[in-house]
Design an enzyme around this catalytic site. Sequence first.
Site, mmCIF file in Angstrom:
data_model
loop_
_atom_site.group_PDB
_atom_site.id
_atom_site.type_symbol
_atom_site.label_atom_id
_atom_site.label_comp_id
_atom_site.label_asym_id
_atom_site.label_seq_id
_atom_site.Cartn_x
_atom_site.Cartn_y
_atom_site.Cartn_z
ATOM 1 N NE ARG A 1 -3.588 -2.172 2.754
ATOM 2 C CZ ARG A 1 -3.369 -3.254 3.303
ATOM 3 N NH1 ARG A 1 -2.091 -3.374 3.826
ATOM 4 N NH2 ARG A 1 -4.362 -4.209 3.565
ATOM 5 C CG HIS B 1 -6.042 -8.681 1.807
ATOM 6 N ND1 HIS B 1 -6.278 -9.045 0.557
ATOM 7 C CD2 HIS B 1 -6.094 -7.371 1.828
ATOM 8 C CE1 HIS B 1 -5.960 -8.038 -0.264
ATOM 9 N NE2 HIS B 1 -5.982 -6.946 0.527
ATOM 10 N NE ARG C 1 -3.492 -3.393 -1.123
ATOM 11 C CZ ARG C 1 -2.732 -4.306 -0.281
ATOM 12 N NH1 ARG C 1 -1.273 -4.532 -0.354
ATOM 13 N NH2 ARG C 1 -3.461 -4.956 0.705
ATOM 14 C CG HIS D 1 -5.907 0.077 -3.995
ATOM 15 N ND1 HIS D 1 -5.726 -0.355 -2.894
ATOM 16 C CD2 HIS D 1 -7.144 -0.587 -4.507
ATOM 17 C CE1 HIS D 1 -6.365 -1.212 -2.273
ATOM 18 N NE2 HIS D 1 -7.408 -1.433 -3.369
ATOM 19 C CE1 TYR E 1 -6.054 -5.035 -3.110
ATOM 20 C CE2 TYR E 1 -8.214 -5.745 -2.360
ATOM 21 C CZ TYR E 1 -7.137 -4.730 -2.207
ATOM 22 O OH TYR E 1 -7.324 -3.793 -1.373
ATOM 23 C CE LYS F 1 -10.211 -5.642 16.095
ATOM 24 N NZ LYS F 1 -10.216 -6.997 15.943
#
Length: 362
Positions: A184, A325, A302, A299, A334, A217
């Site tokens: 990323r 992921h 990616r 992206h 993806y 998180k």
Amino acid sequence: MSLAVVRSLRSTPELSTAQELEDFEQELVDQYALACVGAGLTDGYVAGERATLFLFVRFLGRPVWTATVDDGDRFLASQRKDQGLARTTVYGRAATLARFYDFLLSRYQGEIHVKTGQVLEQPIDHFNRPKRAEYPELTRVPPSDDEVEQLFGRWRESLPTSRKYLPATRDYLAASLWRRAGLRISETVMLDVRDWRPDLGDHGRLHVRFGKGSMGKGPKPRLVPGINDTDALLAWWLADVRHQFDDDYANPDTPLFPSERRDRLNGCCRRAGDNALRSGLASAVQRWLPTWRGRLTPHVLRHYCASSLYARGMDLKAIQELLGHEWLSTTTRYIHVHDNHVEHAWASANDRVTARLGLDKR
């Protein structure tokens, strides 16, 4: 059948004044935020949850414990039709409300009933809950192998004669990591020199310390193997280019991708920002692959990385670990394959069966 009222063991006198009701409502929101912090969610994520809750409170116009499924219907309809918000935004806000009321039902429904006389209800149910807002895949289908090779081949050839050689080379390397290792852009800009560990594994490992964590998180670190020629690119960068930016290149904590701007205190290069790297890719696309102008983003590269590795035989689980992921279902979104993928898979399967049984192909 309705849920039984679960009474709290704490002392919960009935509330009588408007101020007491308002304070109690604020306490419920604060307790939810505290629980989110306890679960390890980031401050930004918690702030987003609180903002959605206060938006719903203003829409509701009465205490949160009085909300019904009808109120949930009206709120979500207003967000979509009146406000014109995107499906992803409406889905996220519905999920926030569902989590908040699940929290209240689990911890405070008894206390709410004693203090207010209200039986708590979940306003987001299976009927009004928006379906998961999938990514707009049509905008992220990557270019073909030939197109990607054309872009990077011409970009690579132009580097020695670039007007600004150092930033051009930096931008090329960053885009190469998106293309070859699926990083990323947010992970890329936070890399330091010490994060490249050529001593680990057969191809070296890149320590991505600021990987994206699920559900806010916080950072989710991972080690990305230097496959797909990533190791050769990083070795070239550190041996031939990085030291030309400043004298701090030997410091392991110095940015792997430096900016041209220097820190006024120590004279060393600052960390390159994501806008600079995005602009570098956009300029290269405009020059050498103009048909993808405005569409080929970090992206999308990616997505290209995942699709190209899958086409070359890497299994989904390995690609999931490479991309960082949380769920395999995310990785499958993806993967973009050609129309003849099924036929090729069928032929490959037959070849494997034939080889295993020692039969001649007919």
